[in-house]
Scaffold this active site. Sequence first.
Site, mmCIF file in Angstrom:
data_model
loop_
_atom_site.group_PDB
_atom_site.id
_atom_site.type_symbol
_atom_site.label_atom_id
_atom_site.label_comp_id
_atom_site.label_asym_id
_atom_site.label_seq_id
_atom_site.Cartn_x
_atom_site.Cartn_y
_atom_site.Cartn_z
ATOM 1 N NE ARG A 186 -93.799 100.831 56.131
ATOM 2 C CZ ARG A 186 -94.987 99.879 54.770
ATOM 3 N NH1 ARG A 186 -94.413 100.223 54.197
ATOM 4 N NH2 ARG A 186 -95.417 98.952 55.424
ATOM 5 C CE LYS A 217 -91.500 97.910 58.505
ATOM 6 N NZ LYS A 217 -91.603 98.116 59.264
ATOM 7 C CG HIS A 284 -94.143 105.850 61.357
ATOM 8 N ND1 HIS A 284 -93.741 104.389 60.385
ATOM 9 C CD2 HIS A 284 -95.200 103.963 61.921
ATOM 10 C CE1 HIS A 284 -93.551 103.670 60.164
ATOM 11 N NE2 HIS A 284 -94.437 103.091 60.892
ATOM 12 N NE ARG A 287 -96.862 102.998 57.793
ATOM 13 C CZ ARG A 287 -96.826 102.124 56.746
ATOM 14 N NH1 ARG A 287 -97.520 103.113 55.687
ATOM 15 N NH2 ARG A 287 -97.204 100.768 56.540
ATOM 16 C CG HIS A 310 -99.718 96.876 57.948
ATOM 17 N ND1 HIS A 310 -100.863 97.566 58.421
ATOM 18 C CD2 HIS A 310 -98.844 97.735 57.450
ATOM 19 C CE1 HIS A 310 -100.444 98.048 59.122
ATOM 20 N NE2 HIS A 310 -98.920 98.604 58.612
ATOM 21 C CE1 TYR A 319 -102.594 102.995 62.985
ATOM 22 C CE2 TYR A 319 -101.937 100.637 61.117
ATOM 23 C CZ TYR A 319 -101.625 101.593 62.336
ATOM 24 O OH TYR A 319 -100.561 102.590 62.028
#
Length: 344
Positions: A186, A217, A284, A287, A310, A319
Site C-alpha cells: 500500500r 492496516k 493501488h 498493488r 488481508h 482477484y
Amino acid sequence: MARAPLPAGAGTPAAVPVPAAADPAAPAGLPDPIAPAEGLSPLVLRYLEHVRVEKRLAARTVDLYTHDLARLTALAAQVPIDLLQVQPAHVRRWVAQMHGQGRSGRGIALILSGWRGFYTWLGREGRVPSNPVVGVRAPRSGKPLPKALSVDDAVGLADFESSEDDPWLDTRDAALVELLYGCGLRVGEVVGLDVVASPAARGWLDLDAGEAHVLGKGSKRRSVPVGSAALAALRAWLAVRGDTPGQAALFTGRHGTRLTAQSIWQRLRRRSLQAGLATPVHPHMLRHSFASHVLQSSGDLRAVQELLGHANITTTQVYTRLDFQHLAKAYDAAHPRAQRKKNP
C-alpha cells in the site's frame, strides 16, 4: 428555478435550488454543486451544530452532512412537505429519483446515512415519532473490479527509463515503481518505510534478507519478499539518495523530508503518462496488478492473501474474478469453438 412554497410550521425549511440532474461521472458521495447554506431551517442548523460540537465530527464530514440536508430540504420543498412530516414513501420516491438521475448506489447510501442521522437526532429531541429513513435502502450497484494493468503494461512501466535530465528523481521513482509492483505494498506502507530498523520505525528494509517489513492496516506487521529487480532498483536509489542527518525515511524529496502519499501519486501518474500508458497509474493500481499477476501465475489464493496482508480471504477473492477474465479472454482468442463465424 422556481421555489415551491411550504406550509408554515416548526422546522419548515426554505426551498433550496436543486440541480436538474446529478452528474453520473462525479465521484460517489460527493455533493452536487448546490448552495447548502441557503435556506436551511433552524432545526437543521441546530443538528449541524450538534454534530460539529458535541459529536466532534471532522469539518469535511460536517460539510457533506450539510449538502445532504440541503438536498433533503430541496426535495421536501418540491412536494411540498415539512421536514417533520416526511414519510418512508417520500424517501423511497427520492431515492428512485436520484437513481434515475444517474447517482450511484453507493452515493445514495451515503446520502441516506446523513438523512438517517438527522432523523435519529430529531427522534431524541421528541420532534418526530419515527425515523422515516430506517428500512429504506439504496439501490444495489455492482461491485467494480479492481483496476489492474496488463503484464506487458506493468513490466513496461517498471522498465521505463525517463528522459528527464534528473537522474536523482528518475532513480527514486524507478525504485518506487519496482517496490509497489514487485511487493504489492500500500502507498501508506511505502511512505512509512525507513532505511534501517529502529524502535521508532513503522517499517524498514532488510536488503540482505530480501525483505520489507511493513506496518499495514490495523497496525498489523508483516514481512514481504522483495524481488531481485526491486532490490537492484532500491540499491541504486540508496546510492544516490545521500545521507540526511536525522532523516531515516527510505524515500525522500529534494529537501530531505519524507515523501508523502500525495507526492507518490503525482510522480507515478507523471511517469505512467511519460511511459505511454493509456491510463494514468496510481499506487493501488500497482498493488492490484501485483495480486492479479501473482494469482494468474501461481493460482495460490492463500499466498496472495498473506502477501497483501488481508485479514479475510474474501477480500482477496475479488482477484479470482480478474483471473477469470484473463482466462476468458485467452479462451475467446484461442479456442476454435469460441471464435465467432464470419457472416457469408
